[in-house]
Design a protein around this motif. Structure first.
Motif, PDB file in Angstrom:
ATOM      1  N   ARG A 288       4.844   6.235  11.520  1.00  4.32           N
ATOM      2  CA  ARG A 288       3.812   6.216  10.620  1.00  4.32           C
ATOM      3  C   ARG A 288       4.262   7.201   9.499  1.00  4.32           C
ATOM      4  NH1 ARG A 288      -1.984   5.094  12.090  1.00  4.32           N
ATOM      5  NH2 ARG A 288      -2.094   4.716   9.715  1.00  4.32           N
ATOM      6  N   LEU A 289       4.577   6.841   8.497  1.00  2.00           N
ATOM      7  CA  LEU A 289       4.795   8.005   7.469  1.00  2.00           C
ATOM      8  C   LEU A 289       3.758   8.857   6.731  1.00  2.00           C
ATOM      9  CD1 LEU A 289       7.592   6.287   5.342  1.00  2.00           C
ATOM     10  CD2 LEU A 289       7.779   7.919   7.363  1.00  2.00           C
ATOM     11  N   THR A 290       3.641  10.173   6.864  1.00  4.18           N
ATOM     12  CA  THR A 290       2.691  10.875   6.070  1.00  4.18           C
ATOM     13  C   THR A 290       2.837  10.704   4.571  1.00  4.18           C
ATOM     14  OG1 THR A 290       4.222  12.854   6.066  1.00  4.18           O
ATOM     15  CG2 THR A 290       2.647  12.657   8.110  1.00  4.18           C
ATOM     16  N   PRO A 291       1.794  10.830   3.669  1.00  3.85           N
ATOM     17  CA  PRO A 291       1.790  10.783   2.181  1.00  3.85           C
ATOM     18  C   PRO A 291       2.860  11.706   1.689  1.00  3.85           C
ATOM     19  CG  PRO A 291      -0.440  10.893   3.142  1.00  3.85           C
ATOM     20  CD  PRO A 291       0.452  11.341   4.387  1.00  3.85           C
ATOM     21  N   ALA A 292       3.210  13.023   2.471  1.00  5.82           N
ATOM     22  CA  ALA A 292       4.334  13.595   1.652  1.00  5.82           C
ATOM     23  C   ALA A 292       5.390  12.973   1.795  1.00  5.82           C
ATOM     24  CB  ALA A 292       4.194  15.177   2.355  1.00  5.82           C
ATOM     25  N   ALA A 293       5.724  12.714   3.081  1.00  5.85           N
ATOM     26  CA  ALA A 293       7.162  11.917   3.452  1.00  5.85           C
ATOM     27  C   ALA A 293       7.429  10.621   2.679  1.00  5.85           C
ATOM     28  CB  ALA A 293       7.250  11.586   4.970  1.00  5.85           C
ATOM     29  N   ARG A 294       6.240   9.867   2.563  1.00  6.85           N
ATOM     30  CA  ARG A 294       6.328   8.704   1.772  1.00  6.85           C
ATOM     31  C   ARG A 294       6.761   9.157   0.055  1.00  6.85           C
ATOM     32  NH1 ARG A 294       1.526   7.222   2.431  1.00  6.85           N
ATOM     33  NH2 ARG A 294       1.899   6.024   4.216  1.00  6.85           N
ATOM     34  N   ARG A 295       6.147  10.206  -0.334  1.00  6.31           N
ATOM     35  CA  ARG A 295       6.453  10.604  -1.939  1.00  6.31           C
ATOM     36  C   ARG A 295       8.022  10.966  -1.857  1.00  6.31           C
ATOM     37  NH1 ARG A 295       1.136  12.916  -1.733  1.00  6.31           N
ATOM     38  NH2 ARG A 295       2.134  14.870  -1.082  1.00  6.31           N
ATOM     39  N   ARG A 296       8.559  11.792  -0.746  1.00  2.00           N
ATOM     40  CA  ARG A 296       9.741  12.116  -0.667  1.00  2.00           C
ATOM     41  C   ARG A 296      10.675  10.987  -0.780  1.00  2.00           C
ATOM     42  NH1 ARG A 296       7.816  16.276   2.521  1.00  2.00           N
ATOM     43  NH2 ARG A 296       8.705  15.148   4.413  1.00  2.00           N
ATOM     44  N   ALA A 297      10.419   9.723   0.014  1.00  4.88           N
ATOM     45  CA  ALA A 297      11.219   8.685   0.138  1.00  4.88           C
ATOM     46  C   ALA A 297      11.255   8.010  -1.060  1.00  4.88           C
ATOM     47  CB  ALA A 297      10.625   7.786   1.284  1.00  4.88           C
ATOM     48  N   LEU A 298      10.064   7.933  -1.858  1.00  4.56           N
ATOM     49  CA  LEU A 298      10.101   7.275  -2.989  1.00  4.56           C
ATOM     50  C   LEU A 298      10.847   7.982  -3.979  1.00  4.56           C
ATOM     51  CD1 LEU A 298       8.914   4.846  -4.822  1.00  4.56           C
ATOM     52  CD2 LEU A 298       6.994   6.284  -5.150  1.00  4.56           C
ATOM     53  N   ALA A 299      10.903   9.203  -4.005  1.00  2.00           N
ATOM     54  CA  ALA A 299      11.548   9.826  -5.155  1.00  2.00           C
ATOM     55  C   ALA A 299      13.085   9.808  -4.740  1.00  2.00           C
ATOM     56  CB  ALA A 299      11.258  11.520  -5.098  1.00  2.00           C
ATOM     57  N   GLN A 300      13.505  10.011  -3.494  1.00  2.47           N
ATOM     58  CA  GLN A 300      15.130   9.719  -3.507  1.00  2.47           C
ATOM     59  C   GLN A 300      15.359   8.148  -3.782  1.00  2.47           C
ATOM     60  OE1 GLN A 300      15.640  10.492   0.748  1.00  2.47           O
ATOM     61  NE2 GLN A 300      15.036  12.577   0.700  1.00  2.47           N
ATOM     62  N   HIS A 301      14.512   7.403  -3.397  1.00  2.00           N
ATOM     63  CA  HIS A 301      14.997   5.948  -3.883  1.00  2.00           C
ATOM     64  C   HIS A 301      15.094   5.705  -5.479  1.00  2.00           C
ATOM     65  CE1 HIS A 301      15.056   1.509  -3.955  1.00  2.00           C
ATOM     66  NE2 HIS A 301      13.812   1.696  -4.949  1.00  2.00           N
ATOM     67  N   ARG A 302      14.157   6.388  -6.428  1.00  6.99           N
ATOM     68  CA  ARG A 302      14.486   6.310  -7.559  1.00  6.99           C
ATOM     69  C   ARG A 302      15.615   7.125  -7.983  1.00  6.99           C
ATOM     70  NH1 ARG A 302       8.027   7.858  -9.381  1.00  6.99           N
ATOM     71  NH2 ARG A 302       7.204   5.725  -8.806  1.00  6.99           N
ATOM     72  N   ARG A 303      15.718   8.052  -7.445  1.00  7.26           N
ATOM     73  CA  ARG A 303      17.051   8.900  -7.937  1.00  7.26           C
ATOM     74  C   ARG A 303      18.330   8.102  -7.469  1.00  7.26           C
ATOM     75  NH1 ARG A 303      14.394  13.581  -6.140  1.00  7.26           N
ATOM     76  NH2 ARG A 303      15.493  13.522  -3.797  1.00  7.26           N
ATOM     77  N   GLY A 304      18.322   7.618  -6.396  1.00  7.88           N
ATOM     78  CA  GLY A 304      19.422   6.757  -5.961  1.00  7.88           C
ATOM     79  C   GLY A 304      19.677   5.345  -7.004  1.00  7.88           C
ATOM     80  N   GLY A 305      18.484   4.912  -7.396  1.00  6.98           N
ATOM     81  CA  GLY A 305      18.559   3.772  -8.616  1.00  6.98           C
ATOM     82  C   GLY A 305      18.973   4.083  -9.823  1.00  6.98           C
TER      83      GLY A 305
END
Length: 305
Positions: A288-305
């Motif tokens: 289960r991801l914490t809110p901070a980890a979920r935000r970091r994963a979403l930011a990495q996904h956007r930079r990769g896109g």
């Protein structure tokens, strides 16, 4: 009887008859073996078709000969035809023994015994006239028809069905034992309730009624007359619906658990049906991801896109 693999050709496939009875390498015996035991050639296929036609004709003669009006008119013709058929089958049987390298093995095989049984009744009719109707055993020789139609594409399914039934034999045996126990108890009970006055003269007769009632056949030769007997019959009929479905479910479940080659297949399961045991993979706890980890994963996904 050979069943070729779907990818094998008739010329390249090795039949079971070649290995069991021994096919001669050359000469007239090899040619005769190809015609009699193999159906891949035109001559072999024609031989099998003629043989099946003769078998059907001989069985039809026996059936018609049992009808008294037809026998009274055509009895002599039927007797002549039967001896003609017997002569043809005798030549065929001797030809099969002559063209194989191990004739005793063929004579002791299933089809060898059937071939011999197809000849004996006609010769026995001279001594025992009642034996003439035993000639119907020739219908078993129609099993050779499978060599003609080459049921190769059904061989995997056939093995799957046989394997499933064999694997379910213990469950089916237990089920049949339970059914026998039920019909024995219910038959004895209906014998006590109805008695000889209503046709239930003995326990075996009552068990026969219980079997026919549970099978939902109900011939009507035995019918309960009392209210309690009708209640027992109703229970037996309702029980019969469930009894008929159990063997089908056992075999179907076993077929679903096995692959085309008959080997057990471990199906992925979920929840309470998950695979357990020493060979089962260890359970993996969901992350289960914490809110901070979920935000970091979403930011990495956007930079990769």
């Amino acid at each position: 009887m050979s069943i070729l693999a779907p990818s094998a050709s008739p010329a390249a496939a090795t039949t079971d008859d070649d290995a069991r009875f021994g096919k001669p390498d050359k000469g007239w015996r090899g040619v005769l073996f190809s015609v009699i035991f193999e159906s891949g050639t035109r001559a072999g296929r024609l031989f099998d078709l003629v043989l099946i036609a003769v078998i059907l004709a001989s069985v039809a003669v026996v059936i018609l000969d049992s009808v008294q009006p037809i026998r009274a008119r055509w009895g002599s013709a039927f007797s002549l035809l039967e001896w003609v058929f017997t002569g043809l089958f005798t030549l065929e049987y001797l030809g099969r023994l002559a063209c194989v390298q191990r004739p005793l093995r063929y004579a002791m095989s299933f089809y060898g015994v059937i071939d011999l049984l197809a000849l004996l009744p006609t010769f026995l009719v001279v001594l025992v006239p009642e034996a003439s109707y035993l000639i119907d055993v020739r219908i078993l020789r129609l099993l050779r028809v499978f060599r003609i139609f080459k049921l190769s594409r059904y061989s995997a399914e056939y093995r799957m069905l046989v394997t499933a039934v064999a694997a379910s034999r213990r469950k089916i045996t237990v089920f049949v034992g339970f059914v026998m126990l039920v019909v024995l108890v219910m038959g004895t009970l209906i014998y006590v309730v109805e008695g000889p006055t209503h046709g239930f003269t003995s326990i075996p007769v009552a068990v026969y009624w219980a079997i026919s009632t549970m099978a939902t056949v109900g011939f009507g030769d035995l019918v309960p007359k009392t209210d309690l007997g009708r209640f027992i019959a109703s229970v037996m009929m309702l029980l019969g619906w469930g009894v008929l479905a159990v063997p089908t479910g056992i075999v179907t479940a076993e077929m679903a658990r096995r692959g085309p080659d008959g080997e057990p297949v471990l199906l992925p399961s979920r929840g309470l049906l998950a695979a357990t045991g020493p060979d089962a993979p260890p359970p993996v706890a969901p992350r289960r991801l914490t809110p901070a980890a979920r935000r970091r994963a979403l930011a990495q996904h956007r930079r990769g896109g």
